[in-house]
Design a protein around this motif. Structure first.
Motif, PDB file in Angstrom:
ATOM      1  N   THR A 164       9.230   5.237   8.754  1.00  0.00           N
ATOM      2  CA  THR A 164       8.254   5.769   9.085  1.00  0.00           C
ATOM      3  C   THR A 164       7.590   6.940   8.036  1.00  0.00           C
ATOM      4  O   THR A 164       6.344   7.333   7.796  1.00  0.00           O
ATOM      5  N   GLN A 165       8.356   6.801   6.924  1.00  0.00           N
ATOM      6  CA  GLN A 165       7.735   7.570   5.772  1.00  0.00           C
ATOM      7  C   GLN A 165       7.043   6.629   4.954  1.00  0.00           C
ATOM      8  O   GLN A 165       7.024   5.403   5.043  1.00  0.00           O
ATOM      9  N   ASN A 166       6.043   7.309   4.264  1.00  0.00           N
ATOM     10  CA  ASN A 166       5.099   6.511   3.347  1.00  0.00           C
ATOM     11  C   ASN A 166       5.936   5.894   2.426  1.00  0.00           C
ATOM     12  O   ASN A 166       6.857   6.211   1.841  1.00  0.00           O
ATOM     13  N   CYS A 197       0.916  -1.128   0.051  1.00  0.00           N
ATOM     14  CA  CYS A 197      -0.051  -0.063  -0.108  1.00  0.00           C
ATOM     15  C   CYS A 197       0.727   1.216   0.047  1.00  0.00           C
ATOM     16  O   CYS A 197       1.672   1.513   0.973  1.00  0.00           O
ATOM     17  N   PRO A 198       0.993   1.793  -1.091  1.00  0.00           N
ATOM     18  CA  PRO A 198       1.684   3.156  -1.302  1.00  0.00           C
ATOM     19  C   PRO A 198       1.445   4.128  -0.140  1.00  0.00           C
ATOM     20  O   PRO A 198       2.234   4.978   0.219  1.00  0.00           O
ATOM     21  N   ASN A 199       0.117   4.228   0.315  1.00  0.00           N
ATOM     22  CA  ASN A 199      -0.285   5.397   1.183  1.00  0.00           C
ATOM     23  C   ASN A 199       0.169   5.133   2.799  1.00  0.00           C
ATOM     24  O   ASN A 199      -0.381   5.800   3.415  1.00  0.00           O
ATOM     25  N   LEU A 200       0.639   3.697   2.936  1.00  0.00           N
ATOM     26  CA  LEU A 200       1.023   3.743   4.479  1.00  0.00           C
ATOM     27  C   LEU A 200       2.369   3.692   4.555  1.00  0.00           C
ATOM     28  O   LEU A 200       3.532   3.621   3.409  1.00  0.00           O
ATOM     29  N   GLU A 214       5.327   5.253  -0.723  1.00  0.00           N
ATOM     30  CA  GLU A 214       5.352   6.057  -1.965  1.00  0.00           C
ATOM     31  C   GLU A 214       6.479   7.113  -2.224  1.00  0.00           C
ATOM     32  O   GLU A 214       6.876   7.564  -3.148  1.00  0.00           O
ATOM     33  N   GLU A 215       7.300   7.149  -1.166  1.00  0.00           N
ATOM     34  CA  GLU A 215       8.315   8.273  -1.162  1.00  0.00           C
ATOM     35  C   GLU A 215       9.320   7.647  -1.602  1.00  0.00           C
ATOM     36  O   GLU A 215      10.341   8.268  -1.894  1.00  0.00           O
ATOM     37  N   TYR A 216       9.422   6.266  -1.755  1.00  0.00           N
ATOM     38  CA  TYR A 216      10.625   5.569  -2.208  1.00  0.00           C
ATOM     39  C   TYR A 216      10.363   4.944  -3.425  1.00  0.00           C
ATOM     40  O   TYR A 216       9.418   5.001  -4.130  1.00  0.00           O
TER      41      TYR A 216
END
Lengths: 338, 506
Positions: B140-142, B95-98, B144-146
């Motif tokens: 702890t970053q989402n 899940c990209p938003n988690l 989708e940031e990666y």
């Protein structure tokens, strides 16, 4: 990437809060002579929108899964009518009626949730059917406007005042005005806190985000997507019934034409608060400020006195556009970063 | 069962309506090995994986997993996961938003005494997992940031942390760049050292030889064989995948190739590319030349053609048509420059089943003229009859619905559609797939005839003999890049060697 802790979703929330603060401050400056600066003005916004806040919390949960629930306005009307007729014509106990209303909400949500989760029907269609059903049932219960005045217990609950120990002032007639809130506000704030904690600290809460983020992935990771959706719609209808009771305490009546378009107010509040219609992103804190912004706009228009009340709809429309454009700009920026 | 074997599949068969997707296939995976599952598209790789993970139900055969008594039948991915079989797909199933931590732990979050999610422990454990795999990122970053590669590795980390014995990587590298692939390989080797059995499904030959210990080859739903990596050099692997026994291949001498001068240059592509499908390539095509694009399925043959035609937007380089620089942003631009494309998937991209043969034939010409300049009916009928006659399309009448025609005849209708626009340049993507041998020969003859008339043609086919017969030049593709051109000594041998590519294994 390090050090940059604020992601775009947090930023959206901050913008919403900032917007509320600015809007309220402007009101204070322009309408200070009309009493906008008093604490009670703010509390009145809360009192008037307590029901909407409960509903918006439920709506946020449903929208997190990528769904929508447009049945809430009609459900509120049905709840109010049921309460009013139950007390005035059937002479039933108010407490019992409230419990019944909450049960109706749960069953209503169970059916809708089952259709969406297990039968995989479009949420819009399902809840639209729910919307027509509830509005129709309201008229079946009674077609007249029914006022609640006989039931001493319910009237007492509605008239309860919770005084705030600060912010008191003496008005022009020399009477001390103590700021207060009513019972619905307390209920709504408790709902808000509980839903916030649920979203953050329970498996169900996180599942709502996961389902909205990527349904297929959520399944692959072993989450029960269907059950999660069912529960989301149950929660929405339940909170809607809680909101319905709050709403009824404000209006003290039941009517077929009550709460028309309330579902859209709830959706608008959630969107302004940063909840994405596509699901997976959002928070009830945002929706809370969304409700406050909604309330502030109508209070500003009312305080002005000369403007048509339709202007508040236009202001909400403009805000919605602003936030949706903002969201898509952020989404684009995110894409181009990769 | 052998102590070192973690997974055995025996005699697996399954049918899709009308097709035997798997026919008595065996597969064995040992502890701590990276095992490549190879085969062309449609060979049955994915079906085999899906049978294993419970997405498809197989009809006969048995699966045994180490440590589990009796045959294993999985009914869902979750089921398979519980038995220690984890799969990481081409598309990252997270899940990209988690946050990264949540993606690692969702569904099995650490709890506090109150039964609520213990974020602190979750983050701490996640950091430990990632550090264990030499990835120091902020969990702890989402997600989708990666980058996609990191996401892919986080998906693998999740699979591994769930204590899997068998890790299936289904085309994990197709959207990664070289650097990212390198990182993934390091991770795979780490896991191998920990005793995880890895099934690596890919169509990149280079990658197979870079990490794998063993290869199982499938073709048309059947097992070709299982080989240790050293026993199967590239050329033999390609031969096994394509179903040609390399040693038995008769070399066919090609005709003397005609000479083209620079003045006849029709298409001059320099450094064209489309991100994710085809790396920058140069290609020159002269008037009257038939250029073959060869390579394994999925090597970028169709993708190259799509970039020239504007079906995928070109992102780099320049394209000159007839000496003039051309901007092709969409197929209509290409059509206006006199190009035509016969797509390989004629069901999805070519025919419009509910229109008649006539309507299908005039479609491209009408599109080129624009919607408001309707072709007169008389002209439509003339055109339709002309191509039905010329291509010998077997149809009851010109008004028959195209879906009632056989595959070969449908193909001819589409060919007629493009010929009707009188193109200078035609791209034929697998024009002979799925049609009978007689029609195949007819189409090959037609290609040669068109070339003689001065039309330029790109010819894409999986059948090398067919291309040898029609093409004057072949461009070789491998792993989404054009790797060479063969103009002289066009033989099956040289072409297959080129497809397999150089390297230490030859």
């Amino acid at each position: 990437m390090k050090g940059k802790k604020i992601n775009s979703n947090t930023l959206l929330l901050l913008i919403t809060i900032g917007l509320f603060v600015v809007m309220y401050a402007v009101g204070c400056v322009i309408y200070s002579s009309k009493g906008f600066t008093h604490l009670q003005t703010f509390l009145n916004i809360l009192i008037n929108n307590a029901g909407l806040l409960c509903i918006a919390c439920g709506m946020t949960c449903v929208m997190l899964t990528g769904g929508i629930d447009i049945s809430v306005g009609s459900l509120v009307a049905m709840d109010c009518m049921f309460l009013a007729v139950g007390m005035e014509q059937w002479g039933l106990n108010a407490g019992l009626l409230c419990v019944l209303v909450l049960l109706i909400g749960l069953v209503f949500g169970l059916v809708q949730g089952f259709c969406v989760g297990y039968l995989e029907i479009q949420p819009f269609i399902v809840t639209m059917a729910g919307m027509f059903f509830a509005r129709g049932m309201t008229a079946v219960i009674c077609t007249d406007q029914v006022s609640i005045s006989q039931n001493a217990f319910f009237v007492g609950l509605a008239n309860m005042k919770f005084e705030i120990p600060f912010g008191a002032y003496t008005n022009s007639k020399g009477v001390l005005q103590v700021p207060f809130v009513r019972l619905p506000v307390i209920i709504a704030l408790v709902v808000l806190v509980l839903v916030f904690l649920m979203l953050r600290y329970t498996k169900f809460g996180r599942s709502l985000y996961a389902v909205g983020g990527n349904e297929q992935s959520a399944t692959m990771m072993g989450l029960n997507v269907k059950l999660t959706k069912l529960k989301a719609y149950m929660l929405s209808s339940f909170l809607c019934s809680v909101g319905g009771i709050c709403f009824c305490m404000n209006t003290m009546s039941g009517s077929v034409r009550q709460a028309l378009g309330l579902e859209m107010d709830a959706i608008a509040s959630a969107v302004i608060g940063g909840t994405l219609l596509t699901g997976g992103v959002g928070n009830v804190i945002g929706s809370f400020f969304g409700v406050l912004i909604n309330g502030t706009i109508s209070t500003l228009v009312k305080t002005n006195g000369k403007l048509l009340s339709s202007w508040s709809s236009i202001a909400v429309a403009a805000l919605l556009c602003f936030f949706i454009v903002l969201q898509s700009v952020f989404a684009k920026m995110k894409d181009s970063k990769k | 069962m052998d102590n070192h074997v973690v997974l055995t599949m025996r005699g697996i068969s399954m049918t899709f309506p009308g097709v035997k997707a798997l026919d008595n296939v065996d597969f064995t995976l040992r502890k701590g090995e990276i095992h490549a599952l190879m085969g062309e598209n449609g060979a049955g790789k994915s079906t085999l994986i899906k049978c294993l993970t419970g997405i498809n139900a197989f009809e006969t055969g048995e699966i045994h997993v180490e440590g589990i008594e009796g045959p294993v039948v999985n009914h869902s991915t979750l089921d398979a996961q519980k038995k220690g079989i984890s799969t990481v797909y081409q598309e990252v199933n997270l899940c990209p938003n988690l946050s990264v931590a949540e993606n690692l732990f969702i569904g099995r979050e650490p709890k506090t005494k109150l039964g609520t999610i213990d974020w602190k422990t979750m983050v701490k454990k996640s950091e430990a997992i990632m550090a264990d795999l030499d990835m120091n990122i902020d969990v702890t970053q989402n997600l989708e940031e990666y980058s996609l590669a990191l996401q892919q590795m986080i998906a693998i980390a999740r699979a591994v942390d769930m204590e899997c014995k068998v890790l299936i990587l289904d085309e994990p590298t197709s959207s990664l760049d070289d650097n990212e692939v390198e990182k993934l390989f390091r991770l795979m080797n780490q896991l191998k050292a920990k005793g995880v059995g890895i099934v690596f499904v890919t169509h990149f030959l280079e990658q197979v030889y870079a990490v794998c210990d063993r290869i199982t080859v499938l073709r048309n739903g059947q097992l070709v064989g299982e080989y240790p990596i050293d026993a199967l050099p590239r050329v033999k692997l390609v031969a096994a995948m394509m179903g040609k026994d390399f040693d038995d291949l008769a070399s066919i001498k090609s005709d003397e190739s005609p000479v083209f001068s620079d003045e006849d240059l029709l298409i001059d592509a320099k450094g064209l590319s489309h991100k994710g499908t085809i790396k920058p390539f140069d290609l020159e095509i002269h008037k009257g030349e038939v250029v073959g694009l060869t390579g394994l399925l999925g090597s970028g043959r169709s993708e190259l053609a799509r970039v020239i035609y504007g079906a995928d937007r070109n992102q780099t380089g320049t394209l000159k048509v007839n000496g003039k620089e051309a901007k092709i942003n969409a197929p209509i631009d290409a059509m206006n420059l006199g190009m035509g494309l016969l797509p390989d998937d004629r069901k999805a991209e070519g025919i419009i089943g509910d229109l008649s043969v006539r309507e299908n034939i005039i479609l491209a010409l009408q599109a080129k003229r624009g919607m408001f300049r309707l072709l007169p009916m008389k002209e439509q009928i003339e055109l339709a009859d002309k191509y039905i006659d010329m291509l010998q399309i077997k149809t009851a009448s010109r008004e028959t619905l195209i879906r009632q025609l056989s595959g070969g005849n449908q193909q001819k209708v589409i060919l007629g559609r493009w010929l009707a626009t009188d193109p200078d340049f035609l791209i034929l993507d697998e024009p002979t797939r799925g049609i009978d041998i007689g029609t195949k020969t007819e189409i090959q003859k037609l290609v040669l005839k068109l070339a003689k008339e001065g039309k330029s043609i790109i010819f894409i086919s999986s059948e090398i003999e067919e291309m040898l017969r029609t093409c004057t030049k072949m461009a070789v593709l491998r792993d989404g890049a054009k790797v060479g051109e063969i103009t002289e000594s066009l033989t099956q041998e040289t072409v297959m060697k080129a497809i397999a590519g150089g390297g230490t294994n030859e």
